[in-house]
Every structure is written in structure tokens, then in C-alpha cells.
Design a protein around this motif. Structure first.
Motif, PDB file in Angstrom:
ATOM      1  N   GLN A  42       0.955  -1.145   0.033  1.00 41.73           N
ATOM      2  CA  GLN A  42       0.072  -0.013   0.125  1.00 41.73           C
ATOM      3  C   GLN A  42       0.829   0.966  -0.053  1.00 41.73           C
ATOM      4  O   GLN A  42       1.593   1.321   0.883  1.00 41.73           O
ATOM      5  CB  GLN A  42      -1.057   0.088   1.140  1.00 41.73           C
ATOM      6  N   THR A  43       0.513   2.027  -0.979  1.00 44.25           N
ATOM      7  CA  THR A  43       1.392   3.267  -0.815  1.00 44.25           C
ATOM      8  C   THR A  43       0.730   4.638  -0.270  1.00 44.25           C
ATOM      9  O   THR A  43      -0.400   4.717  -0.418  1.00 44.25           O
ATOM     10  CB  THR A  43       1.769   3.676  -2.540  1.00 44.25           C
ATOM     11  N   PHE A  44       1.490   5.338   0.077  1.00 48.50           N
ATOM     12  CA  PHE A  44       1.092   6.664   0.639  1.00 48.50           C
ATOM     13  C   PHE A  44       1.904   7.868   0.340  1.00 48.50           C
ATOM     14  O   PHE A  44       3.182   7.595  -0.025  1.00 48.50           O
ATOM     15  CB  PHE A  44       1.002   6.625   2.288  1.00 48.50           C
ATOM     16  N   ASP A  45       1.345   9.124   0.190  1.00 49.61           N
ATOM     17  CA  ASP A  45       2.011  10.071  -0.317  1.00 49.61           C
ATOM     18  C   ASP A  45       2.882  11.129   0.435  1.00 49.61           C
ATOM     19  O   ASP A  45       1.855  11.516   1.222  1.00 49.61           O
ATOM     20  CB  ASP A  45       1.234  10.777  -1.515  1.00 49.61           C
ATOM     21  N   ARG A  66      -9.523   4.988  -0.987  1.00 51.76           N
ATOM     22  CA  ARG A  66      -9.216   6.060  -1.397  1.00 51.76           C
ATOM     23  C   ARG A  66     -10.853   6.959  -2.019  1.00 51.76           C
ATOM     24  O   ARG A  66     -10.997   7.479  -2.989  1.00 51.76           O
ATOM     25  CB  ARG A  66      -8.478   6.289  -2.542  1.00 51.76           C
TER      26      ARG A  66
END
Lengths: 483, 259
Positions: A257-260, B237
Motif C-alpha cells: 500500500q502506497t502513501f504520499d 481512497r
């Protein structure tokens, strides 16, 4: 180069205005001076956690009530630390020495290590910097008066990491009841998008408890990172993760899971849980290693039993909303017998029993917290701990009053298997149990242990603290689940 | 020497499905509703049923055959029934999260009952605009030009940006724990369904109206259903979804105009 994050009280005990803390104060000052649209500014970094002002993929991204709680906050702290270190490196020679300049690392507030550490560190209470003139950027007025004056401190129950460290699994299915160290297995979950998720045990205590106890900024999602102690608090939560002995998830849904975020230059970057799983991958260590048992308010023995492969089943609940307004409050819980998978399982007793406190709502977080007890025979403090379930706090409860957010209320889950067994053994588990909520205020520091730092400015915020103490909140339901 | 412990037998997949996803019944009902829609559409296309298209409402002018058909009570009742089938097909899937949450946090022997009482409350709310639309079309024969659907889709796209719609969608996402037993629990489930239904009407009324007036287009209804369900069910999201919704609705509108 691997840097070492040190416990803040060990720095304070070495010298007043330790260079690491002095440099942190100057960096905070510099970040506050930067415009809000600058990703390396104080206000932008707070907005990364939560904001209603133009949220995007960088801002309003904090993860709670989810197995991403720890990984997201570790990455958040890492990039914040890079920004601060970059500023520290550029500080004038008279303000910072070379060792600090090269190796500055975010300290952590090790409140789970002893009575003295439960007091807000002096550098966060001093009215001025070490020059005696410049206002101290680490001290903010938006804290509870006693905390800012050093006359009150976190309670043992607020600060304890024992229940969290006793958890044997990192994550739990989002079933509304199961507890785990790191939180329920959910998609990215800013607050309560996942309707069945409950926070991990670490997120409840000490995380949420400390947020609640420190002050109004720390009690709110949008403002918590504006208090400089926020970052040291979360560094301790991160430290507890490193001390936890259980296995982290290996599920790709968690790892990938990516986060910015933005780095120290304000350049966009991304992080995954896999990249932040080891602190050495991020270039830092803590100055301790291994579990550090904290004092216990209640007997929370390790949950060394397996989690059975069947869903938790509701067997009891309260009938009506419960309003908490600063007083001891009791409510009946009607309890039945299981009729689901457990009723046909080979073992006679449930492997795990949970108590949930659901749908906690209110427009503003009270400064007090509540301890929850099940079927306590009286309100005698000497007997209550035998029936202690856990503490509830109100970090972020103001979000539940907003029409544009997804959540119906704060939710808490506690493993009460041992308490259930004790009540069974004593013949006191029946079809009508009583749940009690007892208000808990900050602990008063004995006069002979006070340092009087910041005490002269305490009165300013005192009235506001008193007003907030008993701000009412509603609890939608208390449930009892067996598994 | 003692025997090694024997691991408990893992229950059959369908048992586990019911354990962890008691909302599976929603899938069955949704499939049935879509089957009725598709079959009815096929029947009307082949001229077996005088009402042309689904969900064609009685009184709507559907060409030569329908033009001479006077509104009747049975046609009105059929229209209402078809509206409810359409609501079940398009809107019920979006209730998946709420039904699952309510099921898993209810007493075990009430899991399906709780979920379907919630669904009943929800559909009851959707029945009200259905009654209004069907009644109006019963007394005012009208075949809406295709551009009306396109305009409605554009207005629906604009509606996505409004605070009322944003708050309604947020309310769609919220669930609350219900009491555990008795009539109090039944009533709470139904009330929760009504609350969610009102929020859903606030969110999707323009989409539903566009689907209603697009009498010949099951495919459009299917795409709109995907949009509606995504907004309600997707958790990952989530805040980006309204932009996707608005964009999809604009594309569909232009599709209606030019295809």
C-alpha cells in the motif's frame, strides 16, 4: 548513517535545553514561519494528518482504525524528521553544535517507563528558549493547564503499553469486535470509512489516551500535529511497535500500500509499509531494545490464546444510548448465550470474549477520559481493577459531529477473556451484567515532585480546561461478543 | 503415548460464506431483480408486452401500441412494481456494507432478519418517489426525448459537486449499531434503513430519474448501477470517487446525446 532517537526525559535529565531539543524548537520556529502552502511548513505538515481545507492525496491522509495506522505514521514521522533535520543542518553555528547538526533525530516521549516520564517534558513547558527572552515554540497555550504547568500528568492507565504489547497478532478481521496490536485489516482508512473496523489496542492506549490527556489541540484530528509534543508522542508509539514481539503482516495488501508525502526539499515521494517496516531502512534506531514492561493499572495478562477461525458473535448489548457527562455512569447489558458457530464448537467456553463500546459521538472531546468496568460490585477503587475492561478516549470525536464525514462514531474493542473467566468462576456471569464508566482526570503530581516550570502561566488556560472536562458525549451501544 | 491433537474440521465454504458474509442474500435478490429487468426488456422489445422497454411507466407514450393504451390501475400497479424492481436492482447492491455491518453486529439468530428489515426500510423510502413518478406518468402520457436523459445526467454530474450531495453521500456511508433483541431491534433496523434510504435519495435521485426516463437502456442502467455501488461500497481512497462519478456521468450524457 543510522541516527538514534533518544527518550526525551533522558535528554532533559542530561541538561536543561539539551541541544537536540533546542534545535527542535528552532526548527519548529522556522517551519511556522513558512507559508502554509509550503509542504515543509508547520501548517502543511499538520494538514497532512487532517484538514478540511482542500484535502488531496498528500493532505488529510492520516490512517486510523486500520492496520495502516502504524505504517502510515512511521512514514509521516520519517519525512517530518527529514524536514527538521534539514533545517537543523542550516542553523547558525552559535545555535547548534556539529554533532547535533549531523545526527539530529526526533526524540520520543517514553511515558510508559515511569512516573517521572508521565509529566510533559520541561522543554515543552518553558515559557522561553534558553536565552530567557525568545518565546518557546515548543510550548503552546492549547494544552490543559495542569499538563502545561507540570502539576498534572498522564495517569498510569493512559501511559501503559502493556495491553498493546500483550497482543499476539498484528491485525484482526474487520468484524466490529476482534482486537489486535496494529488494527483491523481494512483498505486505507482515514478515520472510519470502514464501518466494521475497530482500532488496534495500541491505538487506544496509550495512543488515544495521551492525545486526550494533553490538551485541546492534541484531542482533535486537525490540530494535533500543531502541538510539538505530537511528534514525540508518535515517536513513542513507533518505538512501542519496534518493541512488540509479534510478527508484522506479510500480506501484500499491507506491504504494498502506497502513501504520499513530501521530502525535505518539498518534493513529492511515496512510501509503502514494506519500505518502512524496519526502522533501519529509514536510517534510524531507538536508544532501547526489547520489551519494557510498564506499570499496570489493571491485571491484563498476555493474550496467549489462539484466535479461532470463526467470527465473533454478539451475545449481549445495552438497550439505549448512554450519555457520559463527567459522572460515574452505569448501564445494564442483557446477555444471552451463543447460537452461532461457538454453540456447535467442540470447546465448551469461548476462546476469546470482547467488549465493545460503539458509536461514541459528541461535538467536542472532554478533557477527561473514562475507564470501563464490567460488573464491578461497587465503585470502590480498591476492587474495581478486578473488573477493569479498558479506557476510552475521545481523540477525534469532533469529527463525528460533522455532516460531511463518513463515521457514525468512535468505536473501541477490548479483549475481556480473563475477566469473563473470573466472573464465570465466581458465579457472577449472568444474563444481566452491568457496565460502568468512571471518569478519569489527569493525575496530580505530588508537590515534592514538581519542578514548577511553566506553572506561572498555567492560569491562562485553566478556565477553558474546566469547561471542557465534562463535555457530554453519547455512547451508542456497549456489546459483548464471544468467539 | 498420547495421540496428537486433531485440528477441527474446516466448515464447508458455504457455511463460512454465511458466517462472514451474511449479506450474500442481497446478491441473490439483486441477481433476481436484474433478471426480471432483462427479461422484461426482452419481452417488451419483442412486442410480447405492450409496455415498451424497462422500466417503462404506465401512461408513458411508447409508440403506436402504447399510445392507445389508457392508464389503468393494473398498469399503474405494474409500474410501481417495476419501479421497485429497478430500485432493488440498481440501489440495493449499494446497501451491501450497511447490511453486512448490521448483520455481523446483531445477535446471531437475527442476522438476516436485521439486514432485511434494514433493506425494507430503505426500499420503502425509494418507493415514495417511485409512486410519484409512476402516478404522474399515468396521467400525463409522455415519451421523453433522449436528450432529456442526457441533460439529467449532466445535472446529476453537477449535483455531485454540491454540499447537499456530499453530505448525503457521507450519511450513506455511516452505519450505527442497533439494539440486539425484540421489537426495539426490529424498529431500529427499519429506522436505520429509512435513514439510509433518505440519504441515498439525496445522493442518487437524479441518477435514478435519468435511468427511469431512459426507458430502452438496460445497459445505461447497469453502468449507473456500477457508479452508485462504487460510491457507496468502495472504501479505498473514497474521496476521489465523486470526481470519477461526475466524469462518468458526463461521459454517459454525451454518449446519450451522440450515440
Amino acid at each position: 548513517m543510522t541516527i538514534v532517537r533518544r527518550e526525551v526525559w533522558s535528554l532533559e535529565n542530561e541538561q536543561a535545553w539539551h541541544p537536540i531539543l533546542h534545535a527542535y524548537a528552532l526548527a519548529v520556529q522556522e517551519m511556522r514561519a513558512r507559508p502554509a502552502h509550503d509542504p515543509t511548513s508547520w501548517r502543511y505538515q499538520a494538514a497532512v494528518h487532517a484538514t478540511t481545507d482542500r484535502p488531496d492525496k498528500f493532505r488529510n491522509q492520516c490512517q486510523h482504525n486500520s492496520w495502516f495506522f502504524l505504517s502510515w505514521h512511521r512514514a509521516y514521522l520519517h519525512y517530518f524528521e527529514l524536514i527538521v533535520r534539514d533545517i537543523v543542518k542550516k542553523l547558525p553555528d552559535g545555535e547548534v553544535d556539529d554533532e547535533t547538526r549531523e545526527g539530529w533525530a526526533l526524540p520520543y516521549w517514553g511515558y510508559d517507563r515511569g512516573d517521572a516520564q508521565r509529566v510533559l517534558p520541561p522543554s515543552f513547558r518553558q515559557p522561553t528558549l534558553r536565552d530567557g527572552v525568545t518565546p518557546n515554540p515548543l510550548r503552546i497555550a492549547q494544552r490543559d493547564a495542569g499538563i502545561n504547568a507540570g502539576t498534572t500528568r498522564l495517569t498510569v492507565g493512559d501511559a501503559s503499553s502493556v495491553a498493546a504489547l500483550a497482543e499476539t497478532v498484528f491485525t484482526s478481521p474487520p468484524d466490529g469486535a476482534s482486537t489486535a496490536f496494529g488494527g483491523a485489516k481494512t483498505p486505507p482508512n482515514h478515520f472510519r470509512e470502514s464501518q466494521l473496523a475497530v482500532p488496534g489496542t495500541l491505538e487506544i492506549v496509550p495512543h488515544g489516551q495521551v492525545h486526550n490527556r494533553v490538551g485541546p489541540f492534541m484531542r482533535s484530528f486537525d490540530t494535533a500535529p500543531l502541538d510539538p509534543i505530537f511528534w514525540l508522542h508518535h515517536a513513542n508509539i513507533d518505538n512501542i511497535w519496534t518493541r512488540w514481539g509479534g510478527p508484522d503482516p506479510t500480506d501484500t495488501a499491507w506491504l504494498d500500500q502506497t502513501f504520499d508525502f513530501h521530502d525535505a526539499n518539498g518534493t513529492p515521494t511515496t512510501s509503502t509499509a514494506e519500505e518502512v517496516r524496519e526502522t533501519t531502512s529509514l536510517g534510524y534506531l531507538y536508544d532501547d531494545a526489547g520489551p519494557v514492561p510498564g506499570p499496570l493499572e489493571a491485571d491484563m495478562s498476555p493474550h496467549e490464546r489462539d484466535v479461532p477461525d470463526r467470527p465473533a458473535e454478539l451475545i449481549g448489548e445495552t438497550a439505549d444510548d448512554i450519555t457520559l457527562a463527567g459522572n460515574a455512569t452505569r448501564a445494564a447489558v442483557a446477555v444471552g448465550t451463543p447460537s452461532g458457530p461457538l454453540s456447535t464448537a467442540e470447546e465448551a467456553a469461548p476462546t476469546r470474549v470482547y467488549l465493545t463500546v460503539d458509536d461514541v459521538r459528541g461535538p467536542v472531546a472532554p478533557s477527561i477520559t473514562y475507564n470501563v468496568y464490567l460488573h464491578a460490585p461497587d465503585q470502590d477503587p480498591t476492587t474495581e481493577d478486578d473488573f477493569f475492561v479498558g479506557p476510552i478516549n475521545f481523540f477525534g470525536v469532533e469529527q463525528t459531529a460533522r455532516a460531511d464525514t463518513d463515521h457514525g462514531g468512535l468505536r473501541f474493542a477490548f479483549d475481556i477473556t480473563d475477566l469473563y473467566q473470573r466472573l464465570r468462576d465466581a458465579g457472577r456471569w449472568g444474563d444481566e451484567m452491568t457496565v460502568s464508566f468512571l471518569p478519569v482526570e489527569a493525575e496530580t503530581v505530588p508537590p515534592d515532585q514538581r519542578d514548577d516550570i511553566g506553572a506561572d502561566q498555567a492560569e491562562v488556560a485553566e478556565a477553558a480546561t474546566e469547561d471542557l472536562a465534562s463535555a457530554p458525549v453519547d455512547v451508542g451501544r456497549v456489546g459483548v461478543y464471544v468467539q | 503415548m498420547s495421540a496428537a491433537p486433531v485440528a477441527p474440521e474446516r466448515p464447508a465454504w458455504w457455511v463460512r460464506l454465511d458466517w462472514y458474509h451474511p449479506e450474500w442474500t442481497l446478491g441473490v435478490v439483486t441477481v433476481l431483480a436484474w433478471a426480471i429487468l432483462v427479461l422484461a426488456h426482452g419481452a417488451t422489445s419483442s412486442g410480447v408486452v405492450p409496455v415498451d422497454g424497462m422500466p417503462a411507466m404506465p401512461g408513458m407514450d411508447h409508440g403506436d401500441a402504447a399510445a392507445s393504451t389508457a392508464p389503468t390501475v393494473s398498469a399503474w400497479a405494474t409500474g410501481v412494481g417495476l419501479w421497485l424492481v429497478m430500485a432493488a436492482a440498481m440501489m440495493l447492491p449499494s446497501l451491501r456494507t450497511a447490511m453486512r455491518t448490521t448483520s455481523l453486529t446483531s445477535r446471531w439468530n437475527r442476522r438476516h432478519r436485521a439486514a432485511w428489515l434494514l433493506a425494507a426500510g430503505y426500499l420503502t423510502v425509494w418507493a415514495i418517489p417511485g409512486l410519484a413518478v409512476v402516478t404522474v406518468l399515468s396521467v400525463v402520457p409522455w415519451t421523453p426525448p433522449v436528450w432529456v436523459t442526457g441533460v439529467l445526467l449532466l445535472v446529476a454530474a453537477a449535483w455531485v459537486a454540491t454540499p447537499v450531495r456530499r453530505d448525503s453521500l457521507a450519511a450513506c456511508h455511516r452505519t450505527r449499531r442497533v439494539p440486539g433483541q425484540g421489537r426495539r431491534a426490529d424498529a431500529a433496523c427499519a429506522r436505520e434503513g429509512v435513514r439510509l434510504g433518505l440519504a441515498c435519495v439525496g445522493t442518487c435521485w437524479l441518477i435514478m430519474l435519468a435511468a427511469t426516463l431512459a426507458t430502452h437502456d438496460v445497459l445505461l442502467m447497469a453502468v449507473l448501477t456500477v457508479v452508485v455501488v462504487a460510491e457507496k461500497v468502495v472504501e479505498d481512497r473514497r474521496r476521489r470517487l465523486p470526481a470519477w462519478t461526475a466524469g462518468t456521468l458526463v461521459v454517459l450524457a454525451f454518449g446519450v446525446f451522440f450515440l
